[in-house]
Scaffold this motif. Structure first.
Motif, PDB file in Angstrom:
ATOM      1  N   GLY A  70       0.808  -1.212   0.000  1.00  8.61           N
ATOM      2  CA  GLY A  70       0.000   0.000   0.000  1.00  8.61           C
ATOM      3  C   GLY A  70       0.843   1.264   0.000  1.00  8.61           C
ATOM      4  O   GLY A  70       0.312   2.364   0.164  1.00  8.61           O
ATOM      5  N   ASP A  71       2.150   1.122  -0.182  1.00  8.25           N
ATOM      6  CA  ASP A  71       3.034   2.287  -0.235  1.00  8.25           C
ATOM      7  C   ASP A  71       2.752   3.121  -1.479  1.00  8.25           C
ATOM      8  O   ASP A  71       2.232   2.614  -2.480  1.00  8.25           O
ATOM      9  N   THR A  72       3.155   4.373  -1.433  1.00  2.00           N
ATOM     10  CA  THR A  72       3.027   5.256  -2.586  1.00  2.00           C
ATOM     11  C   THR A  72       4.120   4.907  -3.596  1.00  2.00           C
ATOM     12  O   THR A  72       5.120   4.260  -3.240  1.00  2.00           O
ATOM     13  N   PRO A  73       3.957   5.351  -4.838  1.00  5.85           N
ATOM     14  CA  PRO A  73       5.028   5.134  -5.817  1.00  5.85           C
ATOM     15  C   PRO A  73       6.358   5.722  -5.354  1.00  5.85           C
ATOM     16  O   PRO A  73       7.409   5.099  -5.533  1.00  5.85           O
ATOM     17  N   GLU A  74       6.306   6.887  -4.728  1.00  3.57           N
ATOM     18  CA  GLU A  74       7.539   7.530  -4.261  1.00  3.57           C
ATOM     19  C   GLU A  74       8.212   6.699  -3.173  1.00  3.57           C
ATOM     20  O   GLU A  74       9.424   6.471  -3.209  1.00  3.57           O
ATOM     21  N   MET A  78      15.651   2.323  -4.488  1.00  2.02           N
ATOM     22  CA  MET A  78      16.922   3.019  -4.684  1.00  2.02           C
ATOM     23  C   MET A  78      17.865   2.803  -3.494  1.00  2.02           C
ATOM     24  O   MET A  78      19.064   2.627  -3.675  1.00  2.02           O
ATOM     25  N   GLU A  79      17.310   2.780  -2.303  1.00  2.00           N
ATOM     26  CA  GLU A  79      18.139   2.612  -1.107  1.00  2.00           C
ATOM     27  C   GLU A  79      18.641   1.176  -0.941  1.00  2.00           C
ATOM     28  O   GLU A  79      19.738   0.958  -0.454  1.00  2.00           O
ATOM     29  N   ASN A  80      17.829   0.211  -1.340  1.00  2.00           N
ATOM     30  CA  ASN A  80      18.133  -1.186  -1.042  1.00  2.00           C
ATOM     31  C   ASN A  80      18.761  -1.963  -2.187  1.00  2.00           C
ATOM     32  O   ASN A  80      19.101  -3.120  -2.009  1.00  2.00           O
ATOM     33  N   ASN A  81      18.891  -1.373  -3.342  1.00  2.00           N
ATOM     34  CA  ASN A  81      19.398  -2.118  -4.506  1.00  2.00           C
ATOM     35  C   ASN A  81      20.498  -1.348  -5.226  1.00  2.00           C
ATOM     36  O   ASN A  81      20.516  -1.277  -6.447  1.00  2.00           O
ATOM     37  N   GLU A  82      21.412  -0.815  -4.472  1.00  2.00           N
ATOM     38  CA  GLU A  82      22.457   0.013  -5.066  1.00  2.00           C
ATOM     39  C   GLU A  82      23.279  -0.744  -6.108  1.00  2.00           C
ATOM     40  O   GLU A  82      23.667  -0.187  -7.115  1.00  2.00           O
ATOM     41  N   ASP A  83      23.518  -2.013  -5.882  1.00  2.00           N
ATOM     42  CA  ASP A  83      24.358  -2.782  -6.782  1.00  2.00           C
ATOM     43  C   ASP A  83      23.615  -3.257  -8.029  1.00  2.00           C
ATOM     44  O   ASP A  83      24.227  -3.725  -8.978  1.00  2.00           O
ATOM     45  N   LYS A  84      22.296  -3.127  -8.072  1.00  2.00           N
ATOM     46  CA  LYS A  84      21.515  -3.677  -9.174  1.00  2.00           C
ATOM     47  C   LYS A  84      21.022  -2.620 -10.157  1.00  2.00           C
ATOM     48  O   LYS A  84      20.266  -2.924 -11.052  1.00  2.00           O
TER      49      LYS A  84
END
Length: 134
Positions: free
Chosen positions: A21-25, A32-38
């Protein structure tokens, strides 16, 4: 820039947004914070704008999907299959730089990876009807 890989991450984020239920942002920022290497070779602008576009136009997109269903209701579709359909229909409706047949083919490939064999024919049928009726 790899559009197919970007679309795959978009699918995962649309699914996540539906579950949390999170917003797109919030969803995009978490990615962006959790997938820096991808993030190498991803079209981040596409992912962000599509996430926002799918959320903003969800009612319209889902009504287009519903109109293609025979003896099915939207709430019976698994969340992953619904996310695949939403990404494809969003592209077909709002992304003029992506040919509809590419959106359909990519949706089928995502379905093969993230869903079951029976779903491939279902997704293909719904999107084929949507393509003819949009």
């Amino acid at each position: 820039m790899n559009r197919a890989k970007s679309r795959e991450y978009l699918l995962q984020l649309v699914y996540q947004m539906e579950i949390t239920g999170d917003t797109p942002e919030e969803t995009f920022n978490g990615f962006m914070e959790n997938n820096e290497d991808k993030k190498d070779n991803l079209d981040l602008d596409y992912i962000k704008s599509a996430l926002e576009g799918i959320k903003l136009n969800k009612e319209n997109i889902d009504s287009k999907i519903s109109a293609q269903l025979v003896n099915w209701k939207l709430n019976r579709i698994s969340k992953v299959n619904l996310a695949i359909l939403e990404v494809a229909v969003y592209e077909m409706l709002f992304k003029e730089d992506i040919p509809e047949k590419v959106s359909i083919n990519e949706a089928i490939e995502l379905c093969k990876k993230y869903s079951d064999d029976k779903s491939v024919a279902f997704i293909n049928g719904v999107l084929d009807k949507a393509y003819k009726n949009l």
